[in-house]
Scaffold this active site. Structure first.
Site, short mmCIF file in Angstrom:
data_model
loop_
_atom_site.label_atom_id
_atom_site.label_comp_id
_atom_site.label_asym_id
_atom_site.label_seq_id
_atom_site.Cartn_x
_atom_site.Cartn_y
_atom_site.Cartn_z
N ARG A 134 -35.16 -36.38 -8.15
CA ARG A 134 -35.10 -37.33 -9.26
C ARG A 134 -36.05 -38.52 -9.08
O ARG A 134 -36.59 -39.04 -10.05
CB ARG A 134 -33.66 -37.80 -9.51
CG ARG A 134 -32.74 -36.65 -9.94
CD ARG A 134 -31.40 -37.13 -10.47
NE ARG A 134 -31.53 -37.81 -11.74
CZ ARG A 134 -31.54 -39.11 -11.91
NH1 ARG A 134 -31.40 -39.91 -10.86
NH2 ARG A 134 -31.69 -39.64 -13.10
N TYR A 139 -27.20 -33.92 -10.63
CA TYR A 139 -28.62 -33.59 -10.76
C TYR A 139 -29.40 -33.72 -9.45
O TYR A 139 -30.61 -33.95 -9.47
CB TYR A 139 -29.28 -34.43 -11.87
CG TYR A 139 -28.61 -34.23 -13.22
CD1 TYR A 139 -28.67 -32.99 -13.86
CD2 TYR A 139 -27.91 -35.26 -13.85
CE1 TYR A 139 -28.05 -32.79 -15.08
CE2 TYR A 139 -27.29 -35.07 -15.07
CZ TYR A 139 -27.37 -33.83 -15.69
OH TYR A 139 -26.75 -33.64 -16.90
N PRO A 168 -19.75 -35.06 -21.13
CA PRO A 168 -20.33 -35.85 -20.04
C PRO A 168 -20.50 -35.01 -18.77
O PRO A 168 -19.66 -34.15 -18.48
CB PRO A 168 -19.27 -36.93 -19.80
CG PRO A 168 -17.98 -36.30 -20.24
CD PRO A 168 -18.35 -35.39 -21.39
N GLY A 169 -21.57 -35.24 -18.06
CA GLY A 169 -21.79 -34.56 -16.78
C GLY A 169 -21.97 -35.59 -15.68
O GLY A 169 -21.11 -35.80 -14.82
N ARG A 170 -23.10 -36.29 -15.75
CA ARG A 170 -23.46 -37.27 -14.73
C ARG A 170 -22.34 -38.27 -14.45
O ARG A 170 -22.04 -38.59 -13.29
CB ARG A 170 -24.70 -38.03 -15.19
CG ARG A 170 -25.24 -39.04 -14.19
CD ARG A 170 -26.19 -40.04 -14.85
NE ARG A 170 -27.09 -39.43 -15.80
CZ ARG A 170 -28.33 -39.00 -15.52
NH1 ARG A 170 -28.83 -39.18 -14.32
NH2 ARG A 170 -29.07 -38.44 -16.44
N GLY A 216 -24.41 -37.73 -21.88
CA GLY A 216 -25.44 -38.76 -21.74
C GLY A 216 -24.93 -40.11 -21.29
O GLY A 216 -25.72 -41.04 -21.16
N TYR A 267 -38.52 -38.56 -12.05
CA TYR A 267 -38.23 -39.55 -13.09
C TYR A 267 -38.44 -40.99 -12.63
O TYR A 267 -37.98 -41.91 -13.31
CB TYR A 267 -36.76 -39.47 -13.54
CG TYR A 267 -36.22 -38.09 -13.84
CD1 TYR A 267 -36.74 -37.32 -14.87
CD2 TYR A 267 -35.15 -37.58 -13.11
CE1 TYR A 267 -36.21 -36.07 -15.17
CE2 TYR A 267 -34.60 -36.33 -13.41
CZ TYR A 267 -35.14 -35.59 -14.43
OH TYR A 267 -34.61 -34.37 -14.72
N CYS A 317 -44.38 -31.80 2.55
CA CYS A 317 -45.83 -32.00 2.62
C CYS A 317 -46.34 -32.50 1.29
O CYS A 317 -47.06 -31.79 0.57
CB CYS A 317 -46.50 -30.69 2.99
SG CYS A 317 -45.96 -30.14 4.58
N1 LLP Z 1 -24.73 -31.75 -23.15
C1 LLP Z 1 -25.99 -31.33 -23.35
C2 LLP Z 1 -26.28 -30.46 -24.48
C3 LLP Z 1 -27.00 -31.71 -22.47
O1 LLP Z 1 -28.25 -31.30 -22.68
C4 LLP Z 1 -26.69 -32.54 -21.37
C5 LLP Z 1 -27.73 -32.95 -20.44
C6 LLP Z 1 -25.36 -32.96 -21.19
C7 LLP Z 1 -24.40 -32.54 -22.11
C8 LLP Z 1 -24.92 -33.82 -20.05
O2 LLP Z 1 -25.60 -35.02 -19.98
P1 LLP Z 1 -25.14 -36.16 -18.94
O3 LLP Z 1 -23.78 -36.65 -19.38
O4 LLP Z 1 -25.04 -35.52 -17.59
O5 LLP Z 1 -26.21 -37.15 -19.02
N2 LLP Z 1 -31.93 -33.92 -15.02
C9 LLP Z 1 -31.80 -35.19 -15.73
C10 LLP Z 1 -30.72 -35.13 -16.75
C11 LLP Z 1 -30.93 -34.05 -17.76
C12 LLP Z 1 -29.80 -33.94 -18.72
C13 LLP Z 1 -29.99 -32.77 -19.61
N3 LLP Z 1 -28.93 -32.55 -20.51
C14 LLP Z 1 -31.54 -36.29 -14.70
O6 LLP Z 1 -31.45 -35.98 -13.52
O7 LLP Z 1 -31.42 -37.44 -15.05
#
Ligand code: LLP
Length: 460
Positions: free
Chosen positions: A351, A412, A308-310, A265, A355, A382
């Site tokens: 996105r 994402y 972390p992902g994003r 997150g 969002y 479209c």
């Molecule tokens: N761990 C869990 C259990 C999660 O559900 C998520 C994200 C992450 C880690 C990684 O979160 P990050 O560090 O990437 O924020 N599609 C949305 C984001 C959805 C995130 C869902 N879960 C967007 O484009 O903003």
């Protein structure tokens, strides 16, 4: 490279804020956007437009930075959240930088395994894992499966019994904290599909059941509170609640929690003014709160994990589009808004539509001294909500054939892409020291037609 200009002769680029664009982004002497030594015009000449470009060095640096910062702060492992974007190349980058991988489906697991990620470095998520996915995870020897419901306890336990193994599991707890950017909301119950509620007693009951099952080993708790978070206050509140729950488990059930996985997150800057806390500061703050809360609760500090992902892949990626049409529209207020249509849109970046996300966009193929004008960068689908960047100031001489670059689309975007209107998905190309590699190739018309068995019989 067709247009190769030496990076040494690069001009300072006022429009490429280093907090938003990949670290290597610059304008070469032709004025074109260059990332990791690759001129975006050459990129499009070779791989077509639209195209996603990933700066490998930037992604690796961020992965390493996260691992080092969180390990220094006391964490045992950092998993990369594959949902942000996964391909075998990405799995290789992050594992080489010492991270594990968090997968949320059999598909993500398959990619990680194909990349050679060892099962024990993988954590498996999902609020409705299919039995086939559970069996695949068990066969791969995944380190942790995160239990998300009562139904799943039985399912995973039965599958582990059949496989003849004892599976380590975490329980995803819903602690009533929902965080986004600077705000967090703390309630007793969270009205959402993930996890088992601490306040209702469901989480405690789930653990009571798990510890009785010989094919499951209760390893700890998982809490993920939200996404695009800029400060640690939401994590602080969640840590407080997780620590208190841990103490109650010890006192009420005699159960030891060995691990806290506090999810992902961590936010990134998409536009000017976005100011996420620096990685090391966030790591220190979260981990020190967990330590303090555990001390106050009188419990031993469990091992800490994060996902972390994003923040790892997002800023390393940009999308390049070609402008197709330019259409000025006079608004009721008399203001002119110019619609700039590009050759992609909501199929490669949902996105903005989904969002109301904000993005930074620049003219990428050249510089211009023309006056800025108010534009809306839109796609070719479209649908009137097919907007890539809602409000952007771009040079008023923008014309068909120009290339635009949108920053921070590494996370994402490709992973949430679609084939709406039967558009082929763009390629994902990585760049390093002026050399490009295909991470995912562009889809072809044949790919698009491949799933359709075709008409049964053609009329004579
Ligand atoms: N761990 C869990 C259990 C999660 O559900 C998520 C994200 C992450 C880690 C990684 O979160 P990050 O560090 O990437 O924020 N599609 C949305 C984001 C959805 C995130 C869902 N879960 C967007 O484009 O903003």
């Amino acid at each position: 490279m067709l247009n190769s200009e030496s990076s040494l002769s690069a001009i300072p680029a006022a429009d490429l804020n280093q907090a938003i664009w990949p670290k290597s982004a610059l304008r070469n002497i032709a004025g074109a956007l260059e990332i990791a030594g690759v001129d975006c015009r050459d990129l499009v000449a070779e791989y077509q437009s639209p195209v996603y470009l990933l700066d490998e060095g930037d992604a690796r640096t961020r992965a390493r930075l996260f691992r080092e910062a969180y390990e220094t702060a006391g964490a045992s492992i950092v998993y990369y959240a594959a949902k942000a974007f996964l391909a075998t190349a990405i799995a290789r980058w992050v594992t080489e930088e010492g991270l594990g991988i968090d997968v949320a489906s059999g598909g993500e697991l398959a990619v990680a395994l194909r990349a050679g990620v060892p099962g024990h470095r993988i954590v498996m998520h999902g609020n409705n894992k299919a039995m086939a996915e559970i069996e695949m995870a068990l066969a791969a020897g995944v380190g942790r499966i995160v239990i998300d419901s009562f139904d799943e306890i039985v399912r995973v336990a039965d599958a582990a019994t059949r496989a003849g193994i004892v599976q380590q599991v975490l329980v995803r707890v819903n602690v009533g904290v929902e965080a986004h950017t600077h705000e967090f909301i703390a309630t007793a119950h969270e009205d959402q599909k993930f996890g088992l509620s601490v306040a209702s007693g469901d989480a405690a009951e789930a653990i009571r059941r798990i510890v009785k099952l010989p094919s499951l080993f209760f390893a700890g708790l998982h809490s993920h509170i939200g996404s695009q978070i800029f400060d640690a206050s939401g994590f602080d509140e969640a840590a407080r609640r997780v620590a208190a729950f841990t103490r109650s488990l010890r006192d009420d059930q005699g159960v030891v929690v060995r691990e806290f996985n506090l999810g992902g997150g961590m936010g990134i800057a998409y536009v000017e003014g976005d100011d996420p806390l620096e990685v090391a500061a966030m790591a220190q703050q979260i981990c020190s709160v967990v330590r303090t809360e555990c001390e106050l609760a009188g419990i031993e500090l469990p091992e800490l994990a994060f996902e972390p992902g994003r923040a790892i892949i997002g800023p390393a990626g940009v999308s390049i589009y070609e402008v197709g049409t330019v259409k000025p529209i006079e608004l009721d207020s008399g203001v002119i808004r110019t619609y700039v249509s590009v050759d992609g849109g909501m199929s490669d970046n949902i996105r903005t539509a989904l969002y109301s996300a904000d993005y930074s966009v620049v003219l990428a193929s050249r510089v211009s001294s023309a006056e800025p004008m108010l534009t809306r960068v839109v796609g070719k689908h479209c649908e009137s909500g097919d907007i890539v960047v809602r409000d952007a100031w771009l040079p008023s001489d923008i014309a068909p054939g120009d290339l635009l670059a949108v920053a921070a689309t590494g996370a994402y975007c490709r992973s949430m892409s679609s084939n709406y209107n039967y558009l082929p998905r763009p390629a994902v190309i990585s760049a390093h020291d002026g050399v490009t590699s295909v991470v995912l190739r562009r889809e072809t018309m044949d790919d698009l037609l491949a799933l359709d068995p075709g008409p049964d019989v053609l009329a004579p």
